[in-house]
Structures are given as structure tokens and as C-alpha cells.
Design a protein around this motif. Structure first.
Motif, short mmCIF file in Angstrom:
data_model
loop_
_atom_site.label_atom_id
_atom_site.label_comp_id
_atom_site.label_asym_id
_atom_site.label_seq_id
_atom_site.Cartn_x
_atom_site.Cartn_y
_atom_site.Cartn_z
N PHE A 4 141.39 9.33 21.33
CA PHE A 4 142.05 8.20 20.68
C PHE A 4 142.84 8.65 19.44
CE2 PHE A 4 138.13 6.74 22.66
CZ PHE A 4 138.55 5.65 23.41
N GLN B 164 142.65 7.22 16.48
CA GLN B 164 141.85 7.11 15.26
C GLN B 164 140.49 7.79 15.36
OE1 GLN B 164 143.07 6.09 12.51
NE2 GLN B 164 145.02 5.38 13.38
N ASN C 105 137.59 7.67 16.38
CA ASN C 105 136.43 6.87 16.79
C ASN C 105 135.12 7.64 16.68
OD1 ASN C 105 138.23 4.85 17.30
ND2 ASN C 105 137.87 4.73 19.49
N ILE D 58 131.51 8.45 14.51
CA ILE D 58 130.56 7.73 13.66
C ILE D 58 130.39 8.58 12.40
CG2 ILE D 58 128.25 6.76 13.46
CD1 ILE D 58 128.21 6.66 16.56
N ASN E 278 127.80 13.47 16.97
CA ASN E 278 128.97 12.82 17.53
C ASN E 278 129.36 13.45 18.87
OD1 ASN E 278 130.64 10.64 15.90
ND2 ASN E 278 129.64 11.97 14.38
N GLN F 249 139.68 15.09 14.79
CA GLN F 249 140.22 14.99 16.14
C GLN F 249 139.72 16.14 17.01
OE1 GLN F 249 140.88 12.86 18.17
NE2 GLN F 249 143.04 12.29 17.96
N ALA G 6 136.47 15.08 18.22
CA ALA G 6 136.66 14.11 19.30
C ALA G 6 136.97 14.80 20.63
CB ALA G 6 137.77 13.12 18.94
#
Length: 256
Positions: free
Chosen positions: A87, A89, A91, A93, A101, A154, A157
Motif C-alpha cells: 500500500f 501508506q 499500513n 502497526i 509486523n 515500506q 511492508a
């Protein structure tokens, strides 16, 4: 040919706006595809159809052999386990560690409640560390996620997405909130890993230079319609800029 994505005559309307207007698109296994176009062109709406977050008003969408117009419940959840998301942003925690994460990427196949790192199986913890090593952040595993820079978040992520073991990766403006240097680093990392793992990628981008540098095929959208579909090698910045100019005709060509 192994089709990962098959879209035919997709129409999606929000109020008076046709976000997708008769879109047809096929993506083959291993392709790295960029979706480009101005804001409101339908890029994000198209991506949302590929994991069932949106459903077509008419037309068909098949992903990994699953009909998204009819998939429900267990079948839809099973498909989403095979589709990774990156994503804009991040996302993450923020109060959890980087490692925690990344471990959440395994929740789709192991939905048992987890309270802290030690409650995860040893094999999952080892895999999460390995993914963090691939993105260059193994040394930050026990640091709070919200203490990292945007580019680092990122990359976390991306490691979380790898933990999911996806077959298809959807990236929605993954570097839009990053500075140019961080954006280049994240794009290089994302596409290098996907190439190494032979993953299929569909990525929406505003930056045409990034689309040219890292993807193998570019699909241009304007007003909910496909106006360009070409191998990246056949394009340059000027031709891509015409996707953003309504009055300029852009011929649709065969994809790579």
C-alpha cells in the motif's frame, strides 16, 4: 499461456462516474505491469477488483482462476491469501516491532491469536527474519515500526507481503509518499525480489520514469478506459505523457 489476471468488459460505476468503462486486460504469469494515468483514471479501482475489494457492475474478473464476481466467504479468503498487497501508506502497526509486523503476513494461513513474538512457531520467526534480511532490515527486527523512516517502513511492508507467500503482488502507488531517492530504492527492491521469486506484479504508478525503469509492460488508463498497452521497451517518457492529455490520441497496442 498461464493467465494470472483475466478481465473482460469490466464496468464499475460510482454515482455518475464510470471508474472502469469496459476495461479488458490479461496479465500472464511473471509479468511486471505498471498501471499509469491521471488521478481518477481508474487505476486504484481496477486494482481493488483484483482482490475482491470491489465487484464489477458488469463484465468479468478472474484472478488465479477464481471468478471475483461470484467469490464469497472461504473461497474469497483463500484467493486473498495468494494475492499480496503493498500500500501507499504502509499500513504497519506502529507500536509493534518490525518483526511482529512481518509475522502478521502469515495470519491468512495461521489465524490463531498471537500475543508476542514467542507465540509464533519457530519456523515462522525464522522466515520473517529471512525476509527482513532480504530487504536490508534484519538488524531492525526488534525496533518499533513507527521509529523507522518512510522508506524503511515500506521495506518492512514488502517483507510482510513476502511472508504471505503470494503468487500475485498488487502495489497501489507504493512510493507516492516517499522522496525520490527512497522511492527509487523501494522500487528497485520490490521488483528485484519479485523477479527473483518469479512473482507477477501489477503496480499503479504516477511517476512515469519509475514505470519505464522498473516494469516490463505499461497499461495506460484515462477516464476508466485502457488507452495504452505496450511493452516498456517500446515506450519513452513523451509517449507516456500523452496518456495524461485528454485530447491526444494514444493507440492501444499488444502487451508483452
Amino acid at each position: 499461456m498461464n493467465h494470472i489476471v483475466e478481465i473482460d468488459s469490466l464496468v464499475k460505476t460510482y454515482g455518475e462516474t464510470r471508474a472502469c468503462d469496459g476495461v479488458a486486460l490479461t496479465v500472464n504469469a511473471g509479468e511486471l505491469v505498471a498501471l499509469v494515468g491521471p488521478s481518477g483514471s481508474g487505476k486504484s479501482t481496477l486494482l481493488r477488483h483484483l482482490n475482491g475489494l470491489a465487484r464489477p457492475d458488469s463484465g468479468s474478473v478472474r484472478v488465479l482462476g477464481v471468478d471475483l464476481a461470484t467469490a464469497r466467504g472461504r473461497g474469497l479468503r483463500a484467493l486473498r491469501r495468494r494475492v499480496g498487497m503493498v500500500f501507499q501508506q504502509f499500513n504497519l502497526i506502529g507500536r509493534l516491532t518490525v518483526l511482529e509486523n512481518v509475522l502478521t503476513g502469515a495470519l491468512g494461513r495461521d489465524p490463531l491469536p498471537r500475543y508476542g513474538i514467542v507465540t509464533w512457531p519457530k519456523a515462522d520467526r525464522a522466515a520473517a527474519i529471512e525476509h527482513l534480511d532480504r530487504v536490508g532490515l534484519a538488524d531492525r527486527a526488534y525496533q518499533r515500526a513507527d521509529s523507522l523512516s518512510g522508506g524503511q517502513q515500506q521495506r518492512v511492508a514488502i517483507a510482510r507481503m513476502l511472508m504471505q507467500r503470494p503468487e500475485l503482488v498488487l502495489a497501489d502507488e507504493p512510493v507516492a509518499s516517499l522522496d525520490p531517492e527512497s522511492a527509487a530504492q523501494v522500487m528497485d527492491l520490490l521488483f528485484r525480489i519479485c523477479l527473483e521469486d518469479r512473482l507477477t506484479v501489477v503496480c499503479s504508478l504516477h511517476q512515469i520514469d519509475l514505470a519505464l525503469a522498473w516494469t516490463r509492460r505499461v497499461v495506460g488508463l484515462r477516464d476508466g478506459r485502457v488507452v495504452l498497452d505496450q511493452p516498456t521497451a517500446a515506450l519513452d517518457q513523451e509517449r507516456l505523457r500523452r496518456v495524461y492529455v485528454p485530447a491526444a490520441p494514444v493507440a492501444v497496442g499488444a502487451g508483452a
